[in-house]
Design an enzyme around this catalytic site. Structure first.
Site, PDB file in Angstrom:
ATOM      1  CE1 TYR A 198      -5.685 -11.169  21.048  1.00  0.00           C
ATOM      2  CE2 TYR A 198      -3.513 -12.697  21.092  1.00  0.00           C
ATOM      3  CZ  TYR A 198      -4.843 -12.591  20.753  1.00  0.00           C
ATOM      4  OH  TYR A 198      -5.571 -13.275  19.917  1.00  0.00           O
ATOM      5  CE1 TYR A 247      -9.183   2.918   8.066  1.00  0.00           C
ATOM      6  CE2 TYR A 247      -9.720   4.841   9.361  1.00  0.00           C
ATOM      7  CZ  TYR A 247      -8.971   4.104   8.630  1.00  0.00           C
ATOM      8  OH  TYR A 247      -7.491   4.359   8.554  1.00  0.00           O
ATOM      9  NE  ARG A 257      -6.036   7.509   1.445  1.00  0.00           N
ATOM     10  CZ  ARG A 257      -5.074   6.736   1.850  1.00  0.00           C
ATOM     11  NH1 ARG A 257      -4.735   7.100   3.175  1.00  0.00           N
ATOM     12  NH2 ARG A 257      -4.496   5.844   1.299  1.00  0.00           N
ATOM     13  CE  LYS A 300     -16.459 -11.591   7.120  1.00  0.00           C
ATOM     14  NZ  LYS A 300     -16.446 -12.584   5.846  1.00  0.00           N
ATOM     15  CB  THR A 301      -9.036  -6.085   7.232  1.00  0.00           C
ATOM     16  OG1 THR A 301      -9.909  -6.820   5.951  1.00  0.00           O
ATOM     17  CG2 THR A 301      -7.787  -5.864   7.186  1.00  0.00           C
ATOM     18  CG  LEU A 304       1.217  -0.181   8.433  1.00  0.00           C
ATOM     19  CD1 LEU A 304       1.954  -0.641   9.223  1.00  0.00           C
ATOM     20  CD2 LEU A 304       1.851   0.636   7.025  1.00  0.00           C
ATOM     21  N   GLY A 349       0.737  -1.184   0.037  1.00  0.00           N
ATOM     22  CA  GLY A 349      -0.101  -0.032  -0.004  1.00  0.00           C
ATOM     23  C   GLY A 349       0.946   1.355   0.069  1.00  0.00           C
ATOM     24  CG  PHE A 350       0.421   6.102   0.732  1.00  0.00           C
ATOM     25  CD1 PHE A 350       1.334   6.859   0.090  1.00  0.00           C
ATOM     26  CD2 PHE A 350      -0.532   6.914   1.668  1.00  0.00           C
ATOM     27  CE1 PHE A 350       1.700   7.974   0.410  1.00  0.00           C
ATOM     28  CE2 PHE A 350       0.160   8.042   2.081  1.00  0.00           C
ATOM     29  CZ  PHE A 350       1.421   8.497   1.683  1.00  0.00           C
ATOM     30  CG  ASP A 363      -1.042  -5.518   0.100  1.00  0.00           C
ATOM     31  OD1 ASP A 363      -1.976  -5.470  -0.299  1.00  0.00           O
ATOM     32  OD2 ASP A 363      -0.416  -4.629   0.660  1.00  0.00           O
TER      33      ASP A 363
HETATM   34  P1  NAD Z   1      -3.537   1.703   1.698  1.00  0.00           P
HETATM   35  O1  NAD Z   1      -5.069   1.278   1.140  1.00  0.00           O
HETATM   36  O2  NAD Z   1      -2.784   2.468   0.462  1.00  0.00           O
HETATM   37  O3  NAD Z   1      -2.637   0.480   2.163  1.00  0.00           O
HETATM   38  C1  NAD Z   1      -3.478  -0.543   2.934  1.00  0.00           C
HETATM   39  C2  NAD Z   1      -2.801  -1.891   2.402  1.00  0.00           C
HETATM   40  O4  NAD Z   1      -3.609  -3.069   2.978  1.00  0.00           O
HETATM   41  C3  NAD Z   1      -3.024  -2.026   1.006  1.00  0.00           C
HETATM   42  O5  NAD Z   1      -1.721  -2.597   0.147  1.00  0.00           O
HETATM   43  C4  NAD Z   1      -4.064  -3.127   0.812  1.00  0.00           C
HETATM   44  O6  NAD Z   1      -4.008  -3.988  -0.159  1.00  0.00           O
HETATM   45  C5  NAD Z   1      -3.786  -3.968   2.219  1.00  0.00           C
HETATM   46  N1  NAD Z   1      -4.793  -4.652   2.609  1.00  0.00           N
HETATM   47  C6  NAD Z   1      -5.997  -4.441   2.975  1.00  0.00           C
HETATM   48  N2  NAD Z   1      -6.869  -5.191   3.553  1.00  0.00           N
HETATM   49  C7  NAD Z   1      -6.095  -6.315   3.644  1.00  0.00           C
HETATM   50  C8  NAD Z   1      -6.316  -7.720   3.991  1.00  0.00           C
HETATM   51  N3  NAD Z   1      -7.312  -8.227   4.490  1.00  0.00           N
HETATM   52  N4  NAD Z   1      -5.282  -8.588   3.822  1.00  0.00           N
HETATM   53  C9  NAD Z   1      -4.038  -8.154   3.306  1.00  0.00           C
HETATM   54  N5  NAD Z   1      -3.849  -6.921   3.020  1.00  0.00           N
HETATM   55  C10 NAD Z   1      -4.799  -6.197   3.100  1.00  0.00           C
HETATM   56  O7  NAD Z   1      -3.775   2.680   2.752  1.00  0.00           O
HETATM   57  P2  NAD Z   1      -2.448   3.645   3.631  1.00  0.00           P
HETATM   58  O8  NAD Z   1      -2.692   5.071   3.674  1.00  0.00           O
HETATM   59  O9  NAD Z   1      -1.091   2.972   3.205  1.00  0.00           O
HETATM   60  O10 NAD Z   1      -2.753   2.866   5.062  1.00  0.00           O
HETATM   61  C11 NAD Z   1      -1.938   2.236   5.670  1.00  0.00           C
HETATM   62  C12 NAD Z   1      -2.496   1.929   7.057  1.00  0.00           C
HETATM   63  O11 NAD Z   1      -2.373   3.096   7.920  1.00  0.00           O
HETATM   64  C13 NAD Z   1      -3.984   1.482   7.123  1.00  0.00           C
HETATM   65  O12 NAD Z   1      -4.110   0.677   8.235  1.00  0.00           O
HETATM   66  C14 NAD Z   1      -4.645   2.776   7.443  1.00  0.00           C
HETATM   67  O13 NAD Z   1      -5.696   2.620   8.553  1.00  0.00           O
HETATM   68  C15 NAD Z   1      -3.748   3.475   8.490  1.00  0.00           C
HETATM   69  N6  NAD Z   1      -3.832   5.079   8.328  1.00  0.00           N
HETATM   70  C16 NAD Z   1      -3.408   5.684   7.314  1.00  0.00           C
HETATM   71  C17 NAD Z   1      -3.704   7.119   7.111  1.00  0.00           C
HETATM   72  C18 NAD Z   1      -3.165   7.858   6.232  1.00  0.00           C
HETATM   73  O14 NAD Z   1      -3.634   9.070   6.065  1.00  0.00           O
HETATM   74  N7  NAD Z   1      -2.499   7.546   5.109  1.00  0.00           N
HETATM   75  C19 NAD Z   1      -4.213   7.592   8.270  1.00  0.00           C
HETATM   76  C20 NAD Z   1      -4.572   6.778   9.290  1.00  0.00           C
HETATM   77  C21 NAD Z   1      -4.420   5.599   9.208  1.00  0.00           C
HETATM   78  N1  UDP Z   2     -12.827  15.977   0.521  1.00  0.00           N
HETATM   79  C1  UDP Z   2     -13.150  16.825  -0.455  1.00  0.00           C
HETATM   80  N2  UDP Z   2     -13.010  16.460  -1.460  1.00  0.00           N
HETATM   81  C2  UDP Z   2     -12.542  15.204  -2.016  1.00  0.00           C
HETATM   82  C3  UDP Z   2     -12.203  14.042  -1.200  1.00  0.00           C
HETATM   83  C4  UDP Z   2     -12.117  14.640   0.227  1.00  0.00           C
HETATM   84  O1  UDP Z   2     -13.484  18.080  -0.114  1.00  0.00           O
HETATM   85  O2  UDP Z   2     -12.378  15.049  -3.407  1.00  0.00           O
HETATM   86  C5  UDP Z   2     -12.700  16.229   1.892  1.00  0.00           C
HETATM   87  C6  UDP Z   2     -13.656  15.153   2.875  1.00  0.00           C
HETATM   88  O3  UDP Z   2     -14.874  15.653   3.007  1.00  0.00           O
HETATM   89  C7  UDP Z   2     -12.935  15.450   4.088  1.00  0.00           C
HETATM   90  C8  UDP Z   2     -11.332  15.760   3.853  1.00  0.00           C
HETATM   91  O4  UDP Z   2     -11.439  16.259   2.569  1.00  0.00           O
HETATM   92  O5  UDP Z   2     -13.621  16.606   4.847  1.00  0.00           O
HETATM   93  C9  UDP Z   2     -10.328  14.743   4.027  1.00  0.00           C
HETATM   94  O6  UDP Z   2     -10.891  13.450   3.352  1.00  0.00           O
HETATM   95  P1  UDP Z   2     -10.238  12.199   3.185  1.00  0.00           P
HETATM   96  O7  UDP Z   2     -11.129  11.455   2.206  1.00  0.00           O
HETATM   97  O8  UDP Z   2      -8.842  12.596   2.617  1.00  0.00           O
HETATM   98  O9  UDP Z   2      -9.840  11.639   4.505  1.00  0.00           O
HETATM   99  P2  UDP Z   2     -10.465  11.595   5.995  1.00  0.00           P
HETATM  100  O10 UDP Z   2      -9.780  12.629   6.834  1.00  0.00           O
HETATM  101  O11 UDP Z   2     -12.141  12.164   5.970  1.00  0.00           O
HETATM  102  O12 UDP Z   2     -10.661  10.209   6.388  1.00  0.00           O
END
Ligand code: NAD
Ligand code: UDP
Length: 314
Positions: free
Chosen positions: A158, A144, A185, A90-91, A72, A11-12, A32
């Protein structure tokens, strides 16, 4: 050398974390299911003998001998996590139990990537870790928000019941290269729209706020939290500079020099009004604070998306 398991490693954030861990001479196992991640994000490591890629869904058990688990895996974009809400739960529940079971069996330290979403539509500002949150348990975001809350609960149980060595990090909005073009996003949406000269879709009146952390800062914080001793968290990681969504749109228009127009669309339900982390704990425990300002991070992210959107790019 540590053997490190990264769930959601394609992922990202996970892919940047894999880069950083390999750079630090760890052996990395990336798990993944490619729901929201892409092989392209980790293509650069496929020939590295210290990197192993497993297509695996964490709702099923996984067995490996490891020293550290960065957990993650979970779609993070509202569009992605609402696409199959039951799977998101479930995840977070079954996936987290499986990873905690693995940590318990191997004695590995495990870090959960939790989220600022555990605070919901916060009534306290900025959000500090001791705030319990204001979360709707039956809304569209609940899969979520509540998923992450129960994942935190499982981590703590745990820890208390089985002495698993845990770390909980609450990540606030983080952005940067390798967000998917269709991620949905706000940062990637606005940049892609600006570069394609399409309308910029601000949801609601755009006065809602977020605080945006650049990916390199976040990854540095995750790695520090994993190595700090005697502190489970939860701990906020994010950038405390707060902007309205309208300010973000205007900054992206300025930096891309795009002729796109801002339009308004309906605000999604339960969209938090104000979000900004209190990062005193991270400063004190990890000596960590973000270094990259929004303008600099956006410039790097815009350069990435320009390249991604260039003609002939796979
Ligand atoms: P992302 O969607 O790019 O990455 C998530 C990764 O998890 C993906 O590669 C996806 O394929 C994998 N995945 C999802 N469900 C799975 C499963 N059941 N089994 C195996 N792999 C699975 O998102 P991200 O931004 O890289 O976020 C990573 C983590 O950080 C997430 O847990 C997210 O909730 C948390 N997080 C991210 C942000 C952010 O702003 N980027 C903010 C808060 C929390
Ligand atoms: N948002 C927006 N336009 C878009 C995507 C998101 O105005 O095309 C707004 C969304 O309503 C929220 C904020 O941007 O208020 C951040 O949204 P994002 O989906 O990035 O993450 P969130 O913090 O809501 O999980």
């Amino acid at each position: 050398m540590n053997r490190v398991l990264v769930t959601g490693g394609a992922g990202f954030l996970g892919s940047h974390l894999c880069d950083a861990l390999l750079e630090r001479k760890n052996e990395v196992i990336c798990l993944d299911n490619f729901f929201s991640g892409r092989k392209k994000n980790i293509l650069q490591h496929l020939d590295n003998p210290y990197f192993e890629l497993n297509r695996h869904d964490i709702i099923h058990p996984f067995f490996a001998e490891v020293d550290r688990v960065f957990h993650l895996a979970c779609p993070a974009s509202p569009i992605h996590y609402q696409h199959n809400a039951i799977k998101t739960v479930k995840t977070n529940v079954m996936g987290t139990i499986n990873m905690l079971g693995l940590a318990k069996r191997t004695g590995a330290r495990i870090l959960l990537a939790s989220s600022s979403e555990v605070y919901g539509d916060a009534e306290v500002h900025p959000q500090e870790e001791k705030y319990w949150g204001n979360v709707n348990p039956v809304g569209l975001r609940s899969c979520y928000d509540e998923g992450k809350r129960v994942a935190e609960t499982l981590m703590m149980d745990y820890y208390r019941q089985n002495q698993v060595d845990i770390r909980i990090v609450r990540i606030f909005n983080t952005y940067g290269p390798r967000m998917a073009i269709q991620d949905g996003r706000v940062v990637s949406n606005f940049i892609v729209q600006a570069l394609k000269e399409e309308d910029i879709t601000v949801y609601g009146d755009g006065t809602q706020t977020r605080s945006f952390c650049y990916v390199s800062d976040l990854i540095a914080g995750l790695i520090r939290m994993m190595e700090v001793e005697d502190f489970t968290g939860p701990m906020n990681l994010g950038n405390p500079e707060e902007f309205t969504i309208l300010e973000l749109a205007e900054e992206i228009l300025r930096l891309t020099k795009s002729p796109s127009k801002i339009i308004h669309k309906p605000l999604p339900s339960d969209d938090p009004v104000r979000r900004c982390p209190d990062i005193s704990t991270a400063k004190q425990k990890l000596n960590w604070k973000p270094k990259v300002h929004l303008k600099e991070g956006l410039q790097k992210t815009i350069a990435y998306f320009r390249e991604e959107l260039s003609p002939g790019k796979p």
